[in-house]
Design a protein around this motif. Structure first.
Motif, PDB file in Angstrom:
ATOM      1  N   LYS A 172      37.575  38.579  42.369  1.00  0.00           N
ATOM      2  CA  LYS A 172      37.730  39.906  42.955  1.00  0.00           C
ATOM      3  C   LYS A 172      37.723  41.005  41.896  1.00  0.00           C
ATOM      4  O   LYS A 172      38.162  42.100  42.140  1.00  0.00           O
ATOM      5  N   LEU A 173      37.195  40.772  40.670  1.00  0.00           N
ATOM      6  CA  LEU A 173      37.139  41.778  39.633  1.00  0.00           C
ATOM      7  C   LEU A 173      35.857  42.583  39.700  1.00  0.00           C
ATOM      8  O   LEU A 173      35.558  43.386  38.831  1.00  0.00           O
ATOM      9  N   LEU A 174      35.090  42.341  40.714  1.00  0.00           N
ATOM     10  CA  LEU A 174      33.769  42.951  40.837  1.00  0.00           C
ATOM     11  C   LEU A 174      33.846  44.465  40.832  1.00  0.00           C
ATOM     12  O   LEU A 174      34.659  45.072  41.484  1.00  0.00           O
ATOM     13  N   MET A 175      32.954  45.078  40.064  1.00  0.00           N
ATOM     14  CA  MET A 175      32.851  46.526  40.014  1.00  0.00           C
ATOM     15  C   MET A 175      31.468  46.916  40.512  1.00  0.00           C
ATOM     16  O   MET A 175      30.470  46.439  40.000  1.00  0.00           O
ATOM     17  N   ARG A 176      31.430  47.771  41.532  1.00  0.00           N
ATOM     18  CA  ARG A 176      30.161  48.201  42.100  1.00  0.00           C
ATOM     19  C   ARG A 176      29.483  49.241  41.213  1.00  0.00           C
ATOM     20  O   ARG A 176      30.123  50.092  40.616  1.00  0.00           O
ATOM     21  N   SER A 177      28.148  49.194  41.176  1.00  0.00           N
ATOM     22  CA  SER A 177      27.404  50.179  40.411  1.00  0.00           C
ATOM     23  C   SER A 177      26.972  51.304  41.319  1.00  0.00           C
ATOM     24  O   SER A 177      26.938  51.177  42.531  1.00  0.00           O
ATOM     25  N   GLN A 178      26.580  52.436  40.732  1.00  0.00           N
ATOM     26  CA  GLN A 178      26.116  53.581  41.491  1.00  0.00           C
ATOM     27  C   GLN A 178      24.638  53.418  41.806  1.00  0.00           C
ATOM     28  O   GLN A 178      23.843  53.138  40.934  1.00  0.00           O
ATOM     29  N   PRO A 179      24.210  53.622  43.048  1.00  0.00           N
ATOM     30  CA  PRO A 179      22.812  53.431  43.357  1.00  0.00           C
ATOM     31  C   PRO A 179      21.939  54.618  42.993  1.00  0.00           C
ATOM     32  O   PRO A 179      22.293  55.757  43.167  1.00  0.00           O
ATOM     33  N   GLN A 238      15.692  48.601  36.346  1.00  0.00           N
ATOM     34  CA  GLN A 238      14.991  47.471  36.963  1.00  0.00           C
ATOM     35  C   GLN A 238      14.289  46.566  35.953  1.00  0.00           C
ATOM     36  O   GLN A 238      14.157  45.367  36.177  1.00  0.00           O
ATOM     37  N   GLU A 239      13.867  47.135  34.817  1.00  0.00           N
ATOM     38  CA  GLU A 239      13.258  46.307  33.780  1.00  0.00           C
ATOM     39  C   GLU A 239      14.304  45.360  33.201  1.00  0.00           C
ATOM     40  O   GLU A 239      14.021  44.187  32.929  1.00  0.00           O
ATOM     41  N   ASN A 240      15.546  45.870  33.026  1.00  0.00           N
ATOM     42  CA  ASN A 240      16.646  45.002  32.570  1.00  0.00           C
ATOM     43  C   ASN A 240      16.905  43.885  33.576  1.00  0.00           C
ATOM     44  O   ASN A 240      17.145  42.736  33.207  1.00  0.00           O
ATOM     45  N   TRP A 241      16.885  44.244  34.861  1.00  0.00           N
ATOM     46  CA  TRP A 241      17.108  43.248  35.904  1.00  0.00           C
ATOM     47  C   TRP A 241      16.086  42.119  35.779  1.00  0.00           C
ATOM     48  O   TRP A 241      16.450  40.938  35.813  1.00  0.00           O
ATOM     49  N   LYS A 242      14.835  42.491  35.655  1.00  0.00           N
ATOM     50  CA  LYS A 242      13.767  41.487  35.595  1.00  0.00           C
ATOM     51  C   LYS A 242      13.936  40.566  34.388  1.00  0.00           C
ATOM     52  O   LYS A 242      13.867  39.335  34.506  1.00  0.00           O
ATOM     53  N   THR A 284      27.108  39.950  43.800  1.00  0.00           N
ATOM     54  CA  THR A 284      28.536  40.137  43.518  1.00  0.00           C
ATOM     55  C   THR A 284      28.847  40.470  42.066  1.00  0.00           C
ATOM     56  O   THR A 284      29.995  40.762  41.739  1.00  0.00           O
ATOM     57  N   ALA A 285      27.861  40.411  41.193  1.00  0.00           N
ATOM     58  CA  ALA A 285      28.089  40.721  39.775  1.00  0.00           C
ATOM     59  C   ALA A 285      26.899  41.486  39.219  1.00  0.00           C
ATOM     60  O   ALA A 285      26.402  41.195  38.134  1.00  0.00           O
ATOM     61  N   SER A 286      26.458  42.481  39.972  1.00  0.00           N
ATOM     62  CA  SER A 286      25.231  43.191  39.605  1.00  0.00           C
ATOM     63  C   SER A 286      25.355  43.929  38.275  1.00  0.00           C
ATOM     64  O   SER A 286      24.332  44.214  37.633  1.00  0.00           O
ATOM     65  N   ASN A 287      26.568  44.222  37.826  1.00  0.00           N
ATOM     66  CA  ASN A 287      26.741  44.942  36.561  1.00  0.00           C
ATOM     67  C   ASN A 287      26.122  44.222  35.377  1.00  0.00           C
ATOM     68  O   ASN A 287      25.669  44.858  34.428  1.00  0.00           O
ATOM     69  N   ILE A 329      32.034  37.382  32.254  1.00  0.00           N
ATOM     70  CA  ILE A 329      32.298  37.132  30.845  1.00  0.00           C
ATOM     71  C   ILE A 329      31.259  37.830  29.975  1.00  0.00           C
ATOM     72  O   ILE A 329      31.508  38.160  28.819  1.00  0.00           O
ATOM     73  N   LEU A 330      30.078  38.101  30.547  1.00  0.00           N
ATOM     74  CA  LEU A 330      29.013  38.770  29.807  1.00  0.00           C
ATOM     75  C   LEU A 330      29.298  40.247  29.588  1.00  0.00           C
ATOM     76  O   LEU A 330      28.616  40.913  28.800  1.00  0.00           O
ATOM     77  N   LEU A 331      30.288  40.789  30.280  1.00  0.00           N
ATOM     78  CA  LEU A 331      30.648  42.191  30.116  1.00  0.00           C
ATOM     79  C   LEU A 331      31.639  42.398  28.972  1.00  0.00           C
ATOM     80  O   LEU A 331      32.000  43.523  28.655  1.00  0.00           O
ATOM     81  N   ASN A 332      32.083  41.288  28.361  1.00  0.00           N
ATOM     82  CA  ASN A 332      33.016  41.382  27.246  1.00  0.00           C
ATOM     83  C   ASN A 332      32.306  41.846  25.981  1.00  0.00           C
ATOM     84  O   ASN A 332      31.075  41.909  25.923  1.00  0.00           O
ATOM     85  N   SER A 333      33.094  42.095  24.960  1.00  0.00           N
ATOM     86  CA  SER A 333      32.539  42.414  23.645  1.00  0.00           C
ATOM     87  C   SER A 333      32.849  41.273  22.686  1.00  0.00           C
ATOM     88  O   SER A 333      33.813  40.529  22.887  1.00  0.00           O
TER      89      SER A 333
END
Length: 384
Positions: A4-11, A146-150, A172-175, A219-223
């Protein structure tokens, strides 16, 4: 539950204009309405409202929640609806999607079609894609980077993650898809190095990594600095490399998302609550890593809830995993066991602990033992 730590992005575009407007008290048949802001007055786009109304979209709901969308001069109501229809969405689904995510109508059709192609890289067919859009419209209509997404989708596929797992990431983890590909690659490398430095084997590393990512992509959002700091903290606390690896695996990587300060606070509270030595505390933590994850306020609430049910500190210390359950769940389970004459406060907490499935299985066994056996050949005790 940790998901439940999900953070939504702005569209898409106009992300900076997402300040919620006050909802008008007019019905859906009102084609135009004047909104007043601090700086200016602006009217709803009449054509937008009419097009949405023709699609049976609840205009009142949009006005109440995201009325700013109706103020936009340029919208693509018909185009977005057509794209959804082409994917197989029926009229009811189209209306529902636009009600829940009205930002979709300010996304350019070109960007949405690109998003459609990206998601189809991991979806088996269009039917599956439509279901995902219906469930998670905001994730789908986040049409930026979108290039990052791909590149990230392709990277995850190359790592060996299954498409069904990657599709779960999309919703659920689009960030993590907004991260530059180099950032995600760097984090994967650091996680792999940490695993090996903690004594993990090269042969098992891929399986371990894929499982960790499947359980916790955040975990990929960590530094890299945060990971290094956390590892050094546990080493200073006397945990061996093997024990740290155990904690990392049991906590599904969320260990790296905790600050040393919060971990220290939770450990200090547990040490005082259970009146134990540093060695005993370490054993408790290894037995129940949730003692690190939950804040002091949560741990205190759960311990107090157990004490109110007549459970002793000694019993909790024996089965600390019970602290992973909310007070409401604990209370419900104790009541059910009490109904069978099983006094939890006089025994141990093993039958209270566990998942819902495990609890129901244990409850069924206790219930079976309490049920009297019927002997068909025994003589009846009937008074003459």
């Amino acid at each position: 539950m940790l998901w439940k730590l999900l953070m939504r992005s702005q569209p898409c575009r106009l992300c900076s204009f997402r300040k919620m407007q006050s909802a008008p008290k007019y019905g859906p048949f009102q084609a135009s309405f004047t909104y007043t802001t601090d700086s200016q007055s602006k009217k709803e786009n009449k054509k937008t409202v009419e097009k949405l109304f023709k699609l049976s979209v609840d205009i009142r709901k949009i006005r109440r929640l995201k009325g700013w969308v109706l103020l936009e001069d340029e919208t693509y109501v018909e185009e977005i609806a057509n794209i959804l229809r082409q994917l197989g969405a029926n009229e009811t689904a189209v209306a529902s999607i636009l009600e829940r995510c009205p930002e979709a109508i300010i996304c350019s059709p070109t960007a949405v079609n690109t998003q459609r192609e990206l998601w189809q890289l991991v979806c088996k067919n269009e039917e599956e894609l439509v279901k995902l859009i219906e469930q998670f419209p905001e994730s789908f209509f986040t049409v930026k980077d979108q290039e990052n997404w791909k590149l990230n989708i392709q990277f995850f596929q190359e790592l060996g993650l299954k498409n069904v797992v990657i599709s779960r990431f999309l919703t659920t983890a689009s960030n993590i898809f907004h991260n530059p590909i180099e950032k995600n690659k760097q984090m994967i490398k650091i996680i792999q190095e940490s695993y090996l430095n903690l004594g993990g084997s090269e042969a098992n590393m891929k399986v371990w990594l894929l499982k960790l990512l499947s359980q916790n992509p955040f975990i990929l959002l960590n530094s890299s600095a945060a990971i290094k700091e956390t590892l050094e903290f546990f080493q200073e606390q006397g945990f061996t490399n093997f024990e740290i690896l155990q904690l990392l695996s049991k906590l599904k990587g969320f260990l790296f998302q905790l600050s040393p300060r919060s971990i220290q606070n939770s450990m200090s509270f547990s040490k005082n609550a259970f009146k134990c030595t540093d060695h005993d505390l370490k054993q408790l933590v290894l037995k129940c890593p949730a003692l690190l994850y939950y804040s002091v306020s949560v741990l205190e609430e759960r311990i107090q809830g157990l004490l109110k049910e007549g459970i002793s500190i000694a019993q909790i210390r024996e089965t600390p995993m019970v602290l992973e359950l909310t007070p409401q769940i604990v209370q419900y389970r104790i009541r059910k066991l009490n109904s069978l004459g099983y006094a939890v406060k006089d025994g141990h907490l093993a039958n209270v602990n566990g998942t819902k499935k495990e609890f129901e299985a244990n409850f069924g066994k206790i219930q079976a033992k309490k049920r009297p056996l019927f002997n068909p050949v025994a003589p009846l005790n009937v008074e003459e």
